[in-house]
Design an enzyme around this catalytic site. Sequence first.
Site, PDB file in Angstrom:
ATOM      1  CD  GLU B  45      -2.583   1.581   0.173  1.00 33.94           C
ATOM      2  OE1 GLU B  45      -3.403   0.748  -0.237  1.00 33.94           O
ATOM      3  OE2 GLU B  45      -2.384   2.679  -0.414  1.00 33.94           O
ATOM      4  CG  PHE B  49      -4.225  -0.491   5.230  1.00 30.88           C
ATOM      5  CD1 PHE B  49      -2.884  -0.303   4.903  1.00 30.88           C
ATOM      6  CD2 PHE B  49      -4.689  -1.785   5.395  1.00 30.88           C
ATOM      7  CE1 PHE B  49      -2.026  -1.385   4.751  1.00 30.88           C
ATOM      8  CE2 PHE B  49      -3.842  -2.880   5.245  1.00 30.88           C
ATOM      9  CZ  PHE B  49      -2.518  -2.689   4.920  1.00 30.88           C
ATOM     10  CB  THR B  52     -10.268   6.003  -3.818  1.00 32.69           C
ATOM     11  OG1 THR B  52      -9.033   5.870  -4.523  1.00 32.69           O
ATOM     12  CG2 THR B  52     -10.925   7.315  -4.187  1.00 32.69           C
ATOM     13  CB  CYS B  53     -14.162   3.846  -1.079  1.00 34.64           C
ATOM     14  SG  CYS B  53     -15.713   3.768  -0.179  1.00 34.64           S
ATOM     15  CG  HIS B 459     -51.077   6.276   1.021  1.00 31.73           C
ATOM     16  ND1 HIS B 459     -50.855   6.989  -0.133  1.00 31.73           N
ATOM     17  CD2 HIS B 459     -51.879   7.035   1.804  1.00 31.73           C
ATOM     18  CE1 HIS B 459     -51.530   8.131  -0.045  1.00 31.73           C
ATOM     19  NE2 HIS B 459     -52.146   8.183   1.110  1.00 31.73           N
TER      20      HIS B 459
END
Lengths: 479, 479
Positions: B45, B49, B52-53, B459
Amino acid sequence: MTSQQDSDRTDAGPARHYDLLVLGTGSGNTIVDDRFDDWSVGIVERTEFGGTCLNRGCIPSKMFVVTADHACDAAQGPRFGVHTRYDGVDWPAVRDRVFDRIDPQARGGREYREGLVNVEVHAGTARFTGERRLVVETEHGEVQVSADQVVIAVGGRPVVPDIEGLEEAAAAGLVHTSDTIMRIDALPHRLGVIGGGYVGSEFANIFASLGTEVVQVDGQDLLLSTQDADVARRFTEISGERWDLRLGAELERVELTDGGLRLHLGEQGTAEVDLLLLAVGRRPNSDLLDLEGTGIEVDDAGRVVVDEQQRTTAEGVWALGDISTHHPLKHVANHEARIVQHNLLHPEDLQTVDHRFVPQAVFSVPQVAAVGLTEEQAREQGLDLAVFTQHYADVAHGWALEEDDSGHLVKVLADRATGRLVGAHLLGPQASVLVQPLIQAMSFDQPVRGLARGQYWIHPALSEVVENALIGLEAALDA
Amino acid sequence: MTSQQDSDRTDAGPARHYDLLVLGTGSGNTIVDDRFDDWSVGIVERTEFGGTCLNRGCIPSKMFVVTADHACDAAQGPRFGVHTRYDGVDWPAVRDRVFDRIDPQARGGREYREGLVNVEVHAGTARFTGERRLVVETEHGEVQVSADQVVIAVGGRPVVPDIEGLEEAAAAGLVHTSDTIMRIDALPHRLGVIGGGYVGSEFANIFASLGTEVVQVDGQDLLLSTQDADVARRFTEISGERWDLRLGAELERVELTDGGLRLHLGEQGTAEVDLLLLAVGRRPNSDLLDLEGTGIEVDDAGRVVVDEQQRTTAEGVWALGDISTHHPLKHVANHEARIVQHNLLHPEDLQTVDHRFVPQAVFSVPQVAAVGLTEEQAREQGLDLAVFTQHYADVAHGWALEEDDSGHLVKVLADRATGRLVGAHLLGPQASVLVQPLIQAMSFDQPVRGLARGQYWIHPALSEVVENALIGLEAALDA
């Protein structure tokens, strides 16, 4: 079918005979579409067109809920680092915004029906005088009506309990039900809510969010006591942090005081309020119909008895919605209305109602949504259950919502014998929408195994709380 | 499988051989569970760690979105008769709340891996030196690594275009990408956003909601130009009412001014901003891997080429997520990671990825969600389409949300030849959750006919907008 209308006048007023007579204009009003253009139709309505849902129920109350959400959310801003504030509400403006939309809809519904050549509208209360024969008391006198087919869709109304001092308080204009509370002139400073079911809880939230000091009273130890116990427990805790809950308490007496009311709650002491909302349940309007001697049976709770095709016990008489159902919910009434509609049009091919997987929601903060069995019901039925509870706090969108200590949850139950969902219980933001994929799975008999992984769930949408609930449930099934 | 680890030192630094080498700790990090306990595993890495997310993408950005929603909602209160206000944001508090949650997750992920006896973590950038042989440049020097199986999951990064003046502006600390914009020290007074895709549009909304004057620039005439045209058009209109849109415009030059930047936008004039966010797209990190000569093919867009089992063109090398996918979305990367995981564990029983119905969402105000084909794509494919668009304004919950003029919609497309949904496009509140029943129907091949009526929709929940879309689509199919 040909019109059998006549207009002979008798001592009891004019008489009309129709192919179809519909009593009530809530879901009943949806039956008459253009496929009935060659039927003569009578419609009886004693109040506004549109029924409880439009005028006094789901629709206006949700308009108040969303309004109150703005107040509630703004008060939460600082927790997120955002300088938002709630500084009160212009109650008359809210009320008028809501009913300036609702009331024209109701009027428009009436005008539309009155404009149809094959339809006659009678404004008044109908009661039976014989087999498919009724009299309608209108402001112009009595009208005799009869029909080949009669649809009873007159709904229900709030129960008003018999409590010492209540009549006096009502005469002073200080007692409301859901029928009237939304049309009051000013936000009360202090509101007593009698009842811990969905109606009481939704209004308690609306008024508390807008700044009213709410005291909510219920004889049970939990609010929403018919929900799954995990949901009811957490909902009760959250509500108790937001307003004054008096549980396990009966309203024994109401006392008029200087400008308000004192509620005597037995062991739970007293509470001083400015207005009182009674939300202790609803009852079917069958008692207004003079059903004795008509062959139309009514059960102990006052519900008109119907079979799976929505036929009453009397030939040519149908019923639907709150007058007859065990699920007094608008989406059920609409479904039943479609079944009645079909069965009127196709007597040779009767359809059956589907009451297997009826969901319901409570639009409070947090929302509650449920479908199928509670864990308690499932265990009583002796099902071999797999159960999994997923907390909102543990999915990415839950982080964004700062859900850490919310206790918001999605609880799912499966029957190990079938591998199918038998119940789902949600407590938290957007619960009423999040539950839909679970309703879909149950309704279309989709197995739990593969349900989560066989479709994508957008990351990081809140729907991941449902995905993870299903993944956990699948693991529990396999354990 | 037995460990083949060795630690002979050569001129090029220590060497390690593993059963499995995983490059990248986004979705790649999810592969190594306890079923790999008897595998020797290397993990490389180059940053934090979680990928990106977690660190620079979906998760922190949605924490900012929800925060901004509070500001946005409070500003809307008066429209509902509620006195709510938004008076600014404590940006450092928001930023620290977000990253005080994110950063420990990333650290915890690393510490967990480093604590496993069968796993070695290499902090550095890896590049290939041969067949399943790489060198990792760490702060302690180079490490030679090789493995029987290699998983490439090194993701992508924002594209930084070559524009006159940009380097100088960047050197002055005034240029950001999504990697850095969330960690800035103060809310900018004026922000330029280059790019009208989902990244640019989400950040434009966040900053505009919080009070920043936003100028958003895109070369296309519409924002979100890859969405269905009806959605893109309305989204663009709404955004244009909220901030300064410069469409059909290229950023030709960036000029440093006294304390800010002047953006030269050709025919769209100039704009003065304090900070610039580049959101012109992302590219796979394949160029950092020295793939030449490894047999690992890369396509014209820099994506590592994989087959349906996520195998690259080189024996024993797999890829997943943004480095290889045509759907650079976290939920797809996670799915691909599960496929690679299975295929590593079961080489005799390879599974295939399912990219049929990949949904995606844009978390702006309003939200956008979509699955399947746009109308344009479906027509290009020559499908005989049924199309129906349901507006939020016309369902009960839409009344509550005062949706009258919002133009928010659910657009659904079905193929008349199959009676199946082929696309769904939602624009409006809760779109990312509302879309799920439609994803479910597509993924499990449920026909449109009967889908709405075969299940209840609560509803008046907002899900009725989907119900009515399906009812309309069914009617269109039958028309």
